[in-house]
Write a protein that holds these residues in place. Structure first.
Motif, short mmCIF file in Angstrom:
data_model
loop_
_atom_site.label_atom_id
_atom_site.label_comp_id
_atom_site.label_asym_id
_atom_site.label_seq_id
_atom_site.Cartn_x
_atom_site.Cartn_y
_atom_site.Cartn_z
N GLU A 154 0.81 -1.22 0.00
CA GLU A 154 0.00 0.00 0.00
C GLU A 154 0.84 1.26 0.00
O GLU A 154 0.28 2.37 -0.05
CB GLU A 154 -0.98 -0.03 1.17
N ARG A 155 2.15 1.11 0.04
CA ARG A 155 3.04 2.27 0.00
C ARG A 155 3.85 2.38 -1.29
O ARG A 155 4.54 3.38 -1.48
CB ARG A 155 3.99 2.23 1.21
N ILE A 156 3.82 1.38 -2.13
CA ILE A 156 4.66 1.43 -3.32
C ILE A 156 3.92 2.16 -4.44
O ILE A 156 2.71 2.07 -4.58
CB ILE A 156 5.07 0.02 -3.80
N GLY A 676 -1.90 10.69 -2.22
CA GLY A 676 -3.04 9.83 -2.52
C GLY A 676 -4.06 9.82 -1.39
O GLY A 676 -3.73 10.06 -0.22
N SER A 677 -5.29 9.53 -1.75
CA SER A 677 -6.34 9.51 -0.73
C SER A 677 -6.14 8.39 0.28
O SER A 677 -6.73 8.41 1.36
CB SER A 677 -7.72 9.39 -1.39
N ASP A 678 -5.31 7.39 -0.05
CA ASP A 678 -4.98 6.34 0.93
C ASP A 678 -4.24 6.90 2.14
O ASP A 678 -4.12 6.23 3.17
CB ASP A 678 -4.10 5.25 0.29
N SER A 679 -3.72 8.13 2.01
CA SER A 679 -2.98 8.75 3.12
C SER A 679 -3.90 9.19 4.24
O SER A 679 -3.44 9.41 5.37
CB SER A 679 -2.19 9.96 2.61
N PHE A 680 -5.19 9.34 3.94
CA PHE A 680 -6.12 9.85 4.94
C PHE A 680 -6.11 8.96 6.18
O PHE A 680 -6.16 7.75 6.09
CB PHE A 680 -7.55 9.89 4.39
N GLY A 681 -6.08 9.60 7.35
CA GLY A 681 -6.23 8.87 8.60
C GLY A 681 -4.96 8.27 9.15
O GLY A 681 -5.01 7.54 10.14
N ASP A 691 -5.14 6.73 -3.86
CA ASP A 691 -5.50 7.10 -5.21
C ASP A 691 -5.10 8.55 -5.46
O ASP A 691 -5.28 9.39 -4.59
CB ASP A 691 -6.98 6.94 -5.44
N GLN A 692 -4.60 8.84 -6.66
CA GLN A 692 -4.21 10.19 -7.03
C GLN A 692 -5.37 10.86 -7.75
O GLN A 692 -5.94 10.29 -8.67
CB GLN A 692 -2.98 10.16 -7.93
N GLN A 693 -5.69 12.10 -7.35
CA GLN A 693 -6.87 12.77 -7.87
C GLN A 693 -6.52 14.13 -8.47
O GLN A 693 -5.65 14.84 -7.95
CB GLN A 693 -7.92 12.90 -6.78
N PRO A 694 -7.20 14.52 -9.55
CA PRO A 694 -6.87 15.77 -10.24
C PRO A 694 -6.96 17.01 -9.37
O PRO A 694 -6.22 17.98 -9.58
CB PRO A 694 -7.89 15.81 -11.38
N VAL A 695 -7.86 17.02 -8.39
CA VAL A 695 -8.02 18.21 -7.57
C VAL A 695 -6.73 18.56 -6.83
O VAL A 695 -6.44 19.74 -6.57
CB VAL A 695 -9.21 18.03 -6.59
N GLY A 748 -8.77 10.05 -12.00
CA GLY A 748 -7.52 9.92 -11.27
C GLY A 748 -6.77 8.67 -11.63
O GLY A 748 -7.08 7.97 -12.60
N ILE A 749 -5.76 8.38 -10.81
CA ILE A 749 -4.91 7.21 -11.02
C ILE A 749 -4.95 6.36 -9.76
O ILE A 749 -4.70 6.85 -8.65
CB ILE A 749 -3.45 7.62 -11.31
N ASN A 750 -5.29 5.09 -9.94
CA ASN A 750 -5.26 4.15 -8.83
C ASN A 750 -4.13 3.15 -9.09
O ASN A 750 -3.46 3.23 -10.12
CB ASN A 750 -6.63 3.49 -8.65
N PRO A 751 -3.89 2.22 -8.19
CA PRO A 751 -2.74 1.31 -8.39
C PRO A 751 -2.80 0.52 -9.68
O PRO A 751 -1.77 0.12 -10.22
CB PRO A 751 -2.83 0.37 -7.17
N ARG A 752 -3.99 0.30 -10.22
CA ARG A 752 -4.14 -0.50 -11.43
C ARG A 752 -4.16 0.34 -12.70
O ARG A 752 -4.26 -0.19 -13.80
CB ARG A 752 -5.40 -1.35 -11.32
N GLY A 753 -4.08 1.65 -12.56
CA GLY A 753 -4.07 2.51 -13.74
C GLY A 753 -5.07 3.64 -13.60
O GLY A 753 -5.25 4.20 -12.52
N LEU A 754 -5.74 3.99 -14.71
CA LEU A 754 -6.68 5.11 -14.70
C LEU A 754 -8.02 4.71 -14.11
O LEU A 754 -8.52 3.61 -14.36
CB LEU A 754 -6.92 5.61 -16.13
N ASN A 755 -8.60 5.61 -13.32
CA ASN A 755 -10.02 5.54 -13.01
C ASN A 755 -10.74 6.16 -14.20
O ASN A 755 -10.64 7.37 -14.44
CB ASN A 755 -10.31 6.31 -11.73
#
Length: 778
Positions: A154-156, A676-681, A691-695, A748-755
């Motif tokens: 979850e960190r790579i 990435g939003s996985d950083s929350f919390g 997940d990486q998001q355009p905003v 955005g971009i998730n670990p598997r590619g584009l959303n």
């Protein structure tokens, strides 16, 4: 490919702890410094970090387990097939195992040690690895169902390939948790059997069809029909040799073969059953050699002990292959169907052995089309009958061996390497060539707008009416419509009152706040929205009071801002405070004497400074204990407040925080990597990449523009251009997220590619970022 790095990649202190003497290797471990420590340290590496295209994670030789052998064989086959390929091996080791690894191992990961998994993830990211290949087995990593591995994956940032050595039909909750998270993270899942592939596609796991690759277990390439040669080597000449190999444990079903021996020996007195392999280490820890001794007692009771040859040792691969070649019949008597794959079964087939096996999944597939013989589980009579029939019919046995050998040609290691390299090439980060400077159209924006406002979501590029509208998006759309050039007419003039009307309707006079969510049927779904949605609306109103294309629109925005401004005083969210500050700064640009706006900006700066002082540490100059969303808006608000109010304290705080954040949003390869939003919390943790998001990209560009306005330093436009390139493919997957032709944007971009969805927030972020870049001095 990144160049080798000789300087430390350090945000904090760490050390490379020497592994056992003579190994020449190191284990990454954190160094505990005085004062508070983070729960997710970024590890410095005080030795040169070798950049590699592949990080290969698993066991490794000379560790004595099947995964270790398999990982070492992968490494050797890849290096043979592609000698120039860089492969960094990260080998799993138990905490108390001091076995030195082979020289190919560049780092060790200590099972059950969370810090070791985190350190390996950071080192992989720092190395510039373009792909990570994980060998997964539940018992390898530690934690419930081996969930310790999630600390790493979850960190790579690089694309992840996972070879699933076991796919369980009915996983328990802990196993299900691990599998679901691996499936969500992996770009590719490699399995070795069709049954495993079908299980992954089932509703139990729900993996995507295009995610799964079936590559049979690799096998050695040796000539056919040399049994007599190797019987002589082991002094088995003149014996009909049966063989079972593997670490000894009750799950191997050897009792069933021993119980079959009296009937076999009665007709074939020269039969010898070789049972090769040391007792499983975990079994040794629990009960010593009681299981082996129990098998020997059964053999003695049945009077067949002289027909069994025990090899009580871990047999190295070369010796094992020689032993398999010596055998006439290979027996795999597993007692249940759950056995997912068997490397030794694959070896036996590839070396041209007649196989008698119970019908576990891998055997059913490999032995189809008369390539072997299947017998029921735990059925000694059937085992005796089928082995006896083969020994009675040498021609049939020889034909069976030939069919097995021929089938094995497609599984030899060169074939395995070729198929693996195809998967690797399709998975590695793409190197985008798309320009980030093309004019941006607005068709993608118009597609999700109607006479009510802008719809929240899309399914791919189809507007999703089920989720209706929100004031968050319509407020941002109002900002955008004011910034689009004359080329956007007549749409600009038509949509400005639509978005403004939505914002006006969102104001709830009784609640003294803005509503957020509206259904497609134009019914408000709440009386009061979140603080963030209210703050964003104040931001848009302030911006419109300054940038609105008509005097009437500017007057309306100023009036509603003044009506709604008292709500900002009660904000607890630092982001809502920052959004309101940005709106106040715009209003002050239109009217420098506006006292309400000045109060919001000044009080907000005081509040964020207080938060910064409470949380700030030498390694964490930030306003909160975690990184979350729209992060760059916090330093942007402080920089704009510092400039507008001539406050050096706010300016210094904003610049320091932005420098720190931008450093964490720049990958070792040099491209932009938004938090990435996985950083929350996760308190005091280095950012997680997905997940990486355009905003986040738009926020970074605006913050850099504010810093450049305040300082004139050329570093800030450079950072802004780096961030904007994310839309064009300057990102962790090398994929274009925004489409300049239509002006639409993926989510955005998730670990598997584009959303692949194209929601309002993403489209607006791309459009607003493009406007910001247009206005940024070159």
């Amino acid at each position: 490919m990144a160049m080798p790095m000789s300087a430390p990649v350090s945000l904090r202190q760490s050390a490379l702890i020497p592994a056992p003497a003579g190994s020449g290797q190191f284990i990454l471990k954190p160094v505990t410094a005085p004062g508070p420590q983070t729960s997710d340290t970024v590890f410095a590496v005080s030795e040169p970090v070798k950049a590699g295209i592949i990080a290969l994670i698993g066991g490794f030789t000379p560790r004595r387990c099947g995964i270790a052998t398999f990982t070492a064989d992968i490494y050797a086959s890849l290096k043979t097939a592609a000698p120039g390929l860089d492969v960094d091996v990260y080998a799993l080791t138990p905490a108390l195992d001091h076995t030195p690894f082979d020289a190919a191992v560049s780092g060790m990961i200590v099972a059950e040690d969370r810090a070791s998994f985190i350190a390996a993830a950071h080192r992989i990211n720092a190395s510039g690895a373009e792909m990570v290949w994980l060998q997964h087995e539940f018992g390898l990593f530690g934690g419930p169902a081996g969930d310790m591995i999630l600390e790493l994956v979850e960190r790579i940032a690089a694309p992840l390939i996972v070879t699933l050595h076991t796919v369980i039909p009915d996983p328990d909750p802990a196993q299900m948790k691990v599998m679901r998270r691996l499936i969500a993270r992996a770009a590719k899942l490699i399995v070795m059997s069709e049954r495993a592939r079908l299980l992954l596609l089932s509703t139990t796991y729900g993996a995507a069809r295009e995610q799964i690759e079936l590559i049979p277990h690799g096998v050695p390439d040796r000539p056919f029909g040399r049994s007599d040669v190797f019987k002589a080597k082991f002094d088995f000449t003149g014996r009909q040799l049966l063989l079972t190999f593997g670490l000894l444990s009750p799950g191997k079903g050897i009792e069933a073969v021993i119980n079959a021996l009296p009937a076999i020996v009665a007709d074939h007195p020269d039969v010898l059953y070789c049972i090769a392999g040391a007792t499983h280490p975990n079994l040794i820890e629990r009960e010593g050699e009681a299981y082996r001794e129990g098998l020997q007692q059964i053999a003695a009771f049945l009077g067949v002990e002289r027909h069994i040859h025990w090899i009580d040792a871990f047999v190295e691969t070369g010796e094992l292959l020689d032993l398999i070649e010596a055998a006439d019949i290979y027996v795999t008597p597993y007692p249940g169907a759950a056995q997912s794959t068997s490397g030794t079964l694959s070896y036996a087939m590839a070396l041209g052995k007649a196989v008698v096996s119970t019908p576990y999944a891998h055997a059913v597939e490999l032995l189809a089309d008369d390539r072997g013989v299947l017998v029921p589980f735990n059925d000694s009579a059937a085992i005796a009958r089928e082995i006896g029939a083969l020994l009675d019919d040498p021609e049939r046995t020889r034909a069976l061996q030939a069919r097995a050998y021929d089938h094995g040609r497609a599984m030899i290691w060169p074939e395995f390497a070729a198929r693996s390299l195809d998967v690797i090439r399709s998975t590695c980060r793409k190197h985008a060539t798309t320009s980030a400077n093309k004019p941006v159209g607005i068709d993608g924006l118009l597609r999700i707008c109607d006479d009510t406002g802008i719809l929240q979501h899309s399914i791919h590029d189809v507007p999703d009416r089920a989720h209706g509208y929100c004031v968050d998006d319509n407020a941002r759309a109002l900002m955008l419509i004011n910034r689009l050039g004359a080329g956007a007419e007549p749409h600009r003039s038509r949509l400005a009152p639509v978005f403004a009307g939505f914002v006006q309707s969102a104001w709830n006079e009784e609640a003294g706040n803005f509503r957020n969510f509206m259904s497609f049927g134009r019914n408000w779904l709440e009386d009061k929205g979140s603080e963030d949605s209210c703050g964003r609306t104040l931001w848009a109103l302030g911006a419109t009071a300054h940038e609105g294309k008509s005097e009437g629109l500017r007057r309306w925005a100023r009036g509603l801002f003044e009506t709604a401004a008292p709500s900002a005083a009660g904000f607890g969210s630092p982001r809502a405070t920052a959004f309101a500050m940005l709106g106040a700064d715009y209003l002050l640009a239109a009217d420098p004497a506006h006292e309400t706006a000045r109060s919001i900006l000044s009080n907000g700066a005081d509040r964020l400074l207080s938060l910064f002082g409470q949380v700030r540490r030498a390694d964490w100059p930030w306003f909160e204990t975690m990184l979350a969303y729209d992060n760059c808006r916090l330093p942007e608000a402080m920089i704009r407040a510092g400039k507008r109010l001539t406050r050096s304290d706010a300016m210094a705080c904003g610049i320091e925080a932005l420098h720190w954040l931008i450093a964490r949003q720049t990958s070792p390869a040099g491209h932009f990597r938004p938090v990435g939003s996985d950083s929350f919390g996760h308190d005091f943790e280095a950012p997680r990449p997905f997940d990486q998001q355009p905003v986040e990209v738009w926020a970074a560009i605006d913050a850099c523009a504010a810093a450049f306005d305040a300082t004139g330093e050329a570093i800030w436009p450079r950072h802004a251009r780096l961030a904007y390139a994310w839309f064009a493919g300057g990102n962790d997957r090398g994929l274009a997220v925004g489409d300049p032709l239509t002006g639409t944007c993926r989510d955005g971009i998730n670990p598997r590619g584009l959303n692949l969805n194209e929601g309002a927030e993403s489209v607006l972020a791309f459009q607003l970022a493009s406007c910001a870049m247009r206005d940024l001095p070159q």
